[in-house]
Design a protein around this motif. Structure first.
Motif, PDB file in Angstrom:
ATOM      1  N   HIS A 106      40.752  35.340  43.289  1.00  0.00           N
ATOM      2  CA  HIS A 106      42.184  35.551  43.520  1.00  0.00           C
ATOM      3  C   HIS A 106      42.675  36.871  42.928  1.00  0.00           C
ATOM      4  O   HIS A 106      43.875  37.147  42.967  1.00  0.00           O
ATOM      5  CB  HIS A 106      42.983  34.398  42.913  1.00  0.00           C
ATOM      6  CG  HIS A 106      42.581  33.049  43.419  1.00  0.00           C
ATOM      7  ND1 HIS A 106      42.842  32.623  44.697  1.00  0.00           N
ATOM      8  CD2 HIS A 106      41.908  32.040  42.811  1.00  0.00           C
ATOM      9  CE1 HIS A 106      42.362  31.405  44.869  1.00  0.00           C
ATOM     10  NE2 HIS A 106      41.794  31.029  43.747  1.00  0.00           N
ATOM     11  N   THR A 107      41.765  37.671  42.389  1.00  0.00           N
ATOM     12  CA  THR A 107      42.121  38.918  41.728  1.00  0.00           C
ATOM     13  C   THR A 107      41.787  40.096  42.633  1.00  0.00           C
ATOM     14  O   THR A 107      40.710  40.151  43.210  1.00  0.00           O
ATOM     15  CB  THR A 107      41.348  39.070  40.407  1.00  0.00           C
ATOM     16  OG1 THR A 107      41.475  37.870  39.651  1.00  0.00           O
ATOM     17  CG2 THR A 107      41.888  40.217  39.594  1.00  0.00           C
ATOM     18  N   GLU A 108      42.678  41.046  42.752  1.00  0.00           N
ATOM     19  CA  GLU A 108      42.427  42.220  43.573  1.00  0.00           C
ATOM     20  C   GLU A 108      41.306  43.056  42.947  1.00  0.00           C
ATOM     21  O   GLU A 108      41.360  43.376  41.752  1.00  0.00           O
ATOM     22  CB  GLU A 108      43.693  43.069  43.703  1.00  0.00           C
ATOM     23  CG  GLU A 108      44.827  42.414  44.471  1.00  0.00           C
ATOM     24  CD  GLU A 108      44.498  42.246  45.945  1.00  0.00           C
ATOM     25  OE1 GLU A 108      43.592  42.972  46.439  1.00  0.00           O
ATOM     26  OE2 GLU A 108      45.140  41.404  46.601  1.00  0.00           O
ATOM     27  N   PRO A 109      40.293  43.448  43.721  1.00  0.00           N
ATOM     28  CA  PRO A 109      39.196  44.255  43.171  1.00  0.00           C
ATOM     29  C   PRO A 109      39.667  45.542  42.504  1.00  0.00           C
ATOM     30  O   PRO A 109      39.068  45.991  41.527  1.00  0.00           O
ATOM     31  CB  PRO A 109      38.330  44.548  44.410  1.00  0.00           C
ATOM     32  CG  PRO A 109      38.614  43.432  45.355  1.00  0.00           C
ATOM     33  CD  PRO A 109      40.062  43.087  45.141  1.00  0.00           C
ATOM     34  N   PHE A 110      40.746  46.128  43.023  1.00  0.00           N
ATOM     35  CA  PHE A 110      41.263  47.359  42.418  1.00  0.00           C
ATOM     36  C   PHE A 110      41.654  47.118  40.957  1.00  0.00           C
ATOM     37  O   PHE A 110      41.349  47.930  40.073  1.00  0.00           O
ATOM     38  CB  PHE A 110      42.466  47.860  43.210  1.00  0.00           C
ATOM     39  CG  PHE A 110      43.060  49.129  42.667  1.00  0.00           C
ATOM     40  CD1 PHE A 110      42.541  50.365  43.027  1.00  0.00           C
ATOM     41  CD2 PHE A 110      44.140  49.093  41.790  1.00  0.00           C
ATOM     42  CE1 PHE A 110      43.091  51.541  42.525  1.00  0.00           C
ATOM     43  CE2 PHE A 110      44.682  50.254  41.289  1.00  0.00           C
ATOM     44  CZ  PHE A 110      44.156  51.488  41.653  1.00  0.00           C
ATOM     45  N   HIS A 111      42.328  46.003  40.697  1.00  0.00           N
ATOM     46  CA  HIS A 111      42.753  45.712  39.326  1.00  0.00           C
ATOM     47  C   HIS A 111      41.573  45.339  38.439  1.00  0.00           C
ATOM     48  O   HIS A 111      41.549  45.676  37.243  1.00  0.00           O
ATOM     49  CB  HIS A 111      43.797  44.595  39.330  1.00  0.00           C
ATOM     50  CG  HIS A 111      45.046  44.934  40.074  1.00  0.00           C
ATOM     51  ND1 HIS A 111      45.787  46.059  39.797  1.00  0.00           N
ATOM     52  CD2 HIS A 111      45.679  44.322  41.111  1.00  0.00           C
ATOM     53  CE1 HIS A 111      46.838  46.124  40.611  1.00  0.00           C
ATOM     54  NE2 HIS A 111      46.781  45.080  41.423  1.00  0.00           N
ATOM     55  N   VAL A 112      40.587  44.656  39.009  1.00  0.00           N
ATOM     56  CA  VAL A 112      39.363  44.354  38.249  1.00  0.00           C
ATOM     57  C   VAL A 112      38.687  45.656  37.838  1.00  0.00           C
ATOM     58  O   VAL A 112      38.300  45.850  36.680  1.00  0.00           O
ATOM     59  CB  VAL A 112      38.401  43.488  39.089  1.00  0.00           C
ATOM     60  CG1 VAL A 112      37.068  43.300  38.350  1.00  0.00           C
ATOM     61  CG2 VAL A 112      39.023  42.138  39.403  1.00  0.00           C
ATOM     62  N   ALA A 113      38.545  46.574  38.795  1.00  0.00           N
ATOM     63  CA  ALA A 113      37.843  47.835  38.533  1.00  0.00           C
ATOM     64  C   ALA A 113      38.537  48.651  37.453  1.00  0.00           C
ATOM     65  O   ALA A 113      37.903  49.117  36.495  1.00  0.00           O
ATOM     66  CB  ALA A 113      37.736  48.646  39.823  1.00  0.00           C
ATOM     67  N   THR A 114      39.842  48.836  37.586  1.00  0.00           N
ATOM     68  CA  THR A 114      40.556  49.694  36.633  1.00  0.00           C
ATOM     69  C   THR A 114      40.649  49.045  35.255  1.00  0.00           C
ATOM     70  O   THR A 114      40.568  49.733  34.234  1.00  0.00           O
ATOM     71  CB  THR A 114      41.955  50.033  37.155  1.00  0.00           C
ATOM     72  OG1 THR A 114      42.668  48.814  37.449  1.00  0.00           O
ATOM     73  CG2 THR A 114      41.868  50.874  38.417  1.00  0.00           C
ATOM     74  N   GLY A 115      40.787  47.711  35.210  1.00  0.00           N
ATOM     75  CA  GLY A 115      40.841  47.032  33.923  1.00  0.00           C
ATOM     76  C   GLY A 115      39.539  47.174  33.149  1.00  0.00           C
ATOM     77  O   GLY A 115      39.533  47.414  31.936  1.00  0.00           O
ATOM     78  N   LEU A 116      38.415  47.049  33.842  1.00  0.00           N
ATOM     79  CA  LEU A 116      37.119  47.173  33.184  1.00  0.00           C
ATOM     80  C   LEU A 116      36.799  48.631  32.848  1.00  0.00           C
ATOM     81  O   LEU A 116      36.152  48.910  31.832  1.00  0.00           O
ATOM     82  CB  LEU A 116      36.032  46.567  34.064  1.00  0.00           C
ATOM     83  CG  LEU A 116      36.104  45.037  34.162  1.00  0.00           C
ATOM     84  CD1 LEU A 116      35.270  44.516  35.326  1.00  0.00           C
ATOM     85  CD2 LEU A 116      35.630  44.392  32.857  1.00  0.00           C
ATOM     86  N   GLN A 117      37.242  49.564  33.688  1.00  0.00           N
ATOM     87  CA  GLN A 117      37.083  50.978  33.333  1.00  0.00           C
ATOM     88  C   GLN A 117      37.848  51.303  32.054  1.00  0.00           C
ATOM     89  O   GLN A 117      37.342  52.028  31.187  1.00  0.00           O
ATOM     90  CB  GLN A 117      37.597  51.870  34.467  1.00  0.00           C
ATOM     91  CG  GLN A 117      36.659  52.011  35.642  1.00  0.00           C
ATOM     92  CD  GLN A 117      37.234  52.923  36.710  1.00  0.00           C
ATOM     93  OE1 GLN A 117      38.285  52.629  37.278  1.00  0.00           O
ATOM     94  NE2 GLN A 117      36.573  54.039  36.965  1.00  0.00           N
ATOM     95  N   THR A 118      39.042  50.762  31.944  1.00  0.00           N
ATOM     96  CA  THR A 118      39.833  50.981  30.730  1.00  0.00           C
ATOM     97  C   THR A 118      39.097  50.455  29.511  1.00  0.00           C
ATOM     98  O   THR A 118      39.029  51.121  28.465  1.00  0.00           O
ATOM     99  CB  THR A 118      41.209  50.309  30.861  1.00  0.00           C
ATOM    100  OG1 THR A 118      41.901  50.853  31.980  1.00  0.00           O
ATOM    101  CG2 THR A 118      42.035  50.507  29.602  1.00  0.00           C
TER     102      THR A 118
END
Length: 428
Positions: A106-118
């Motif tokens: 249910h999570t947008e991949p864009f937000h997953v990617a940027t959160g983990l990059q951070t």
């Protein structure tokens, strides 16, 4: 001792511990489970005493449910977001890998990617990602976009696409995209961005990440593989695979015969070989020449003696009203054990071909502290790990023995030869 010679040790952190009644044994710590100070203290202890990484569990629901479908208030209810906790504790740690669980259903991949990059930036290259799907209708109801209860094959298909999109976004900035050119007034070089374009059956993306490429490029992805379809997904999407000896996702695992077991060795050898074979078979079926590190996932209660450990587990089971065992609350083997017994088992797993273990402490901080303060030095004494003082200061990929991540968009060299890349989250 080289990285490949040492056993990988990961501690899996969840609530007051993995046993449903763990909060009864946690003492004052049970009142601090929603405090960042508590999680900082727990993770810093693991870091200081030499554990390689911690995973932080998470889900969209506040806790387990009772037979009526309501929250089970006899156990811990409520939790902090794993990714945010990892980012919050990262500055207080030095070497440990931080691997939050983040669902892609249910999570947008864009937000997953940027959160983990951070997280990878904040931790200076120590981020990881435990990818997870969310199959329940209760979780789906929180979003209202779909009914939930999706077919497992569909969930894994969606997760494959999400993992691919996340990987593309991680690669969408070159390492040298930030130029800070004062003379021209340019902070970034637009030619060093790449369109992470993808269009699939479930997700699509266009454009680049909004976060510069992180220290690892692609933080290592962890996936749980307790049955064949999960193993196939892990081979497609993950760098590190977690397996559950004794459990195949539906019930007790059918063991693979082991000649050492037949000669009088422990009965669990066949179960461990079966779990490992599941991953190796999936790699072969996928045509993958990359042998992923496989960690045995074990739930542990560490006591001063076998009898004491058994008694302490029995007391927790009595408080919970039901035994915590394979197929009854746990999806992996539950060990009431001692440090010496655990060292012996880890050594046997290493001999079978496992890269290490992920240990789920049944009680936090009791068993998590025992892992850090007692098990780590015992493994050093047994020759299975280097001492903490000589532990390499490196990013998490290096500590796990995984090759550096080369961007799929890496520019060709002046000779015209491709630098080389892969399209999934796994380096060749």
């Amino acid at each position: 001792m080289t990285v490949s010679d040492r056993i990988t040790l990961v501690t899996a952190l969840q609530g007051a511990g993995w046993h449903p009644a763990a909060w009864r044994a946690a003492g004052p710590a049970a009142q601090r489970l929603t405090s960042l100070r508590h999680w900082r203290d727990v993770v810093v202890e693991q870091d200081r005493l030499g554990v390689d990484a911690v995973t932080l569990e998470d889900s969209f629901t506040a806790g387990p449910t009772d037979p009526d479908g309501d929250l089970d208030t006899s156990t811990v209810v409520g939790r902090l977001d794993a990714l945010l906790v990892a980012n919050a504790v990262a500055p207080a740690t030095r070497a440990i890998g931080l691997v939050p669980t983040v669902s892609v259903t249910h999570t947008e991949p864009f937000h997953v990617a940027t959160g983990l990059q951070t997280l990878d930036h904040v931790s200076l290259g120590r981020a990881g990602w435990r990818i997870q799907v969310s199959p329940t209708t209760r979780e789906a109801a929180l979003f209202g976009r779909r009914p939930g209860g999706d077919d497992v094959a569909a969930l894994f298909a969606e997760a494959r696409e999400a993992a691919e999109v996340v990987s593309r976004l991680w690669d969408s900035w070159d390492d040298d995209a930030v130029i800070r050119d004062v003379t021209t007034g340019r902070f970034i070089d637009r030619d060093r961005f790449h369109n992470a374009a993808f269009s699939g059956s479930f997700v699509s993306v266009h454009g680049a990440s909004i976060v510069p490429r992180s220290p690892q490029g692609r933080p290592p992805v962890f996936a749980l593989a307790h049955r064949a379809d999960a193993a196939a997904f892990a081979v497609d999407a993950a760098d590190v695979v977690l397996v559950t000896p004794g459990f195949d996702g539906l019930g007790p695992r059918q063991p693979v015969p082991d000649r050492r077991e037949a000669a009088g060795g422990p009965s669990w050898w066949g179960e461990a070989r079966g779990a490992l074979a599941l991953v190796r078979d999936a790699e072969q079926a996928a045509g993958s020449d990359f042998r992923r590190p496989v960690l045995a996932d074990l739930a542990v209660l560490i006591g001063s003696s076998p009898a004491a450990a058994a008694d302490e587990l029995a007391a927790l089971d009595a408080a919970a009203g039901t035994p915590y065992t394979v197929g009854s609350g746990s999806d992996t083997s539950v060990l009431a054990t001692t440090v010496s017994e655990l060292v012996s088992r880890i050594g046997d797993l290493r001999a079978l071909g496992f890269a290490g273990v992920r240990l789920r402490p049944l009680r936090i901080p009791i068993d998590s502290t025992a892992i850090a303060r007692q098990l780590v030095p015992a493994l050093v004494t047994a020759g299975l790990r280097a001492d903490v003082a000589s532990r390499p200061t490196a990013d998490l990929r290096t500590r796990l023995g995984i090759a550096p991540a080369v961007s799929r968009y890496a520019r060709r060299s002046s000779t015209g030869a491709g630098v080389g890349s892969v399209s999934s989250g796994v380096s060749a």
